[in-house]
Design an enzyme around this catalytic site. Sequence first.
Site, PDB file in Angstrom:
ATOM      1  N   TYR A   1       1.771 -12.525  -7.003  1.00  0.00           N
ATOM      2  CA  TYR A   1       2.072 -11.115  -7.257  1.00  0.00           C
ATOM      3  C   TYR A   1       2.188 -10.248  -5.998  1.00  0.00           C
ATOM      4  O   TYR A   1       3.120  -9.465  -5.865  1.00  0.00           O
ATOM      5  CB  TYR A   1       0.982 -10.549  -8.179  1.00  0.00           C
ATOM      6  CG  TYR A   1       1.129  -9.071  -8.453  1.00  0.00           C
ATOM      7  CD1 TYR A   1       2.165  -8.594  -9.243  1.00  0.00           C
ATOM      8  CD2 TYR A   1       0.225  -8.154  -7.923  1.00  0.00           C
ATOM      9  CE1 TYR A   1       2.302  -7.240  -9.496  1.00  0.00           C
ATOM     10  CE2 TYR A   1       0.360  -6.794  -8.173  1.00  0.00           C
ATOM     11  CZ  TYR A   1       1.393  -6.337  -8.964  1.00  0.00           C
ATOM     12  OH  TYR A   1       1.528  -5.005  -9.200  1.00  0.00           O
TER      13      TYR A   1
ATOM     14  N   GLY B   1       0.828  -1.198   0.000  1.00  0.00           N
ATOM     15  CA  GLY B   1       0.000   0.000   0.000  1.00  0.00           C
ATOM     16  C   GLY B   1       0.857   1.240   0.000  1.00  0.00           C
ATOM     17  O   GLY B   1       1.767   1.362   0.828  1.00  0.00           O
TER      18      GLY B   1
ATOM     19  N   ASN C   1      -6.289  -5.108   7.259  1.00  0.00           N
ATOM     20  CA  ASN C   1      -6.032  -5.479   5.860  1.00  0.00           C
ATOM     21  C   ASN C   1      -7.158  -6.406   5.417  1.00  0.00           C
ATOM     22  O   ASN C   1      -7.341  -7.458   6.010  1.00  0.00           O
ATOM     23  CB  ASN C   1      -4.671  -6.184   5.765  1.00  0.00           C
ATOM     24  CG  ASN C   1      -4.420  -6.841   4.404  1.00  0.00           C
ATOM     25  OD1 ASN C   1      -3.666  -7.789   4.323  1.00  0.00           O
ATOM     26  ND2 ASN C   1      -5.024  -6.345   3.355  1.00  0.00           N
ATOM     27  N   GLY C   2      -7.897  -6.002   4.390  1.00  0.00           N
ATOM     28  CA  GLY C   2      -8.967  -6.866   3.885  1.00  0.00           C
ATOM     29  C   GLY C   2     -10.149  -6.059   3.406  1.00  0.00           C
ATOM     30  O   GLY C   2     -10.015  -4.894   3.034  1.00  0.00           O
TER      31      GLY C   2
END
Length: 461
Positions: free
Chosen positions: A259, A39, A113-114
């Site tokens: 990735y 991020g 996070n999510g």
Amino acid sequence: MNSDKPREECGIFGIYDPHGNGDIAANVYFGLMALQHRGQESCGIAVNNDRDITYRKGLGLVNEVFNPSFFEELKGDMAIGHVRYSTHGDGRAENAQPLVLNYIKGIFAVAHNGNILNYDELKEEYSQSGSIFQTTIDSEIIAYTIAKERVHSRSVEEAVSFAMKKLKGAYSLVVMSPQKVIAARDPWGFRPLCVGKTKNGAYVFASESCALDAVDATLVRDVLPGEVVMIKRGKDELISDTTNCNKYKSTMCIFEYIYFARPDSIIGGQFVQEARRRAGGYLAKQAPVPADIVIGVPDSGISAAKGYSTESGIPLEEGFVKNRYIARTFIRPTQASRESAVRVKLNPLRERIAGKRVVMVDDSIVRGTTCKRIVNLLKKAGAAEVHVRICAPPFLNPCYFGTDIPSEKELIAHQYTLDETRRYINADSLEYLSLENLPKIAPDAKTDFCTACFSNDYPVS
Ligand code: SF4
């Protein structure tokens, strides 16, 4: 270039260091630097100094928001931090995390996070009872849910555990109360979260193990799907609550291995770089082609290209020089200058490529625009043929679990056949990793996987 990739979600970090008074904020800073790839829009650090939580957050990269004077100001023995890319709510400053809130038991901080699937439903419920929201992010709903559950629970970790029964979707959390640092992971385990420990006895929680390495902590284990793990000031023992575990099949995001995650991380017991090499190896078996060299598109295509080369016997070449000083795109190029913008970031090594039949390995294709530009760069550099091999299956569906994969109408594989896509990107051949081979890339992972954006098999309705 990055606009044509799925966007990373967020990275979280938490630490309790009984001896870390002078270094706590600096340690979070280093941890967040290691998680910066997850991020780049905003970041924040909250530090707990004997029950007094202070914080700093802002828009920008970690090294833009923080400077050494901040570390001098913030002393303490507990801290949490966050790097953010907005998957829910826009990139405005008030949406930066950690969120620090006052509630019935004093103060607490949350980093997430999510993506919460029942956000609208819970927000409506809380709004109807008079709640006021200061942000537009789902993480605030998580904080509210924990605060509400704290009213009738015996401890903050129990409130987190109760809150998890109401929250639906993807969430890895670090929560800091006046006395404790808590880490929790949704029962599906969509997003990674691990625990580490330093030689000095500090406990560390992080999205990826590369952030543990950054503060010289050793990976202890992953937080289990559905688990709540707590460390309390003055104690040297992790307390685990597994009442929300084993409710569903664990479904870790497979795209972390392809990735999102850094190649030097170990996630779910699987070394990420090895998973990428395996993806390349499976591609070589699945889609062989006569060629002179294999090249990887930096960064995540490099490891997969190595795997393709080893399996096929075709020599690996360095095909591009990447400009490492373009951290973000500040200027949105016009259509006419986009190709130049790609070339500034990624310049092909003409002397290696000219006259060669090239296998170009990349991690994924979203809209196809960047892939097309890179193929054209190789052809302009004199490549005789360009065979594109992608280490993921075609993106066919959006992600609702904390990743910014666009809607179907923007996904080239949803709109076009394989051959139409091949022609669009101007490649001589194009093959994706098969759905069948996809889970085989991470054989050491102690989890099943979410593959929904490729398979349409969503673990949560
Ligand atoms: S839908 Fe795709 S990106 Fe989203 S969690 Fe599942 S595998 Fe990962």
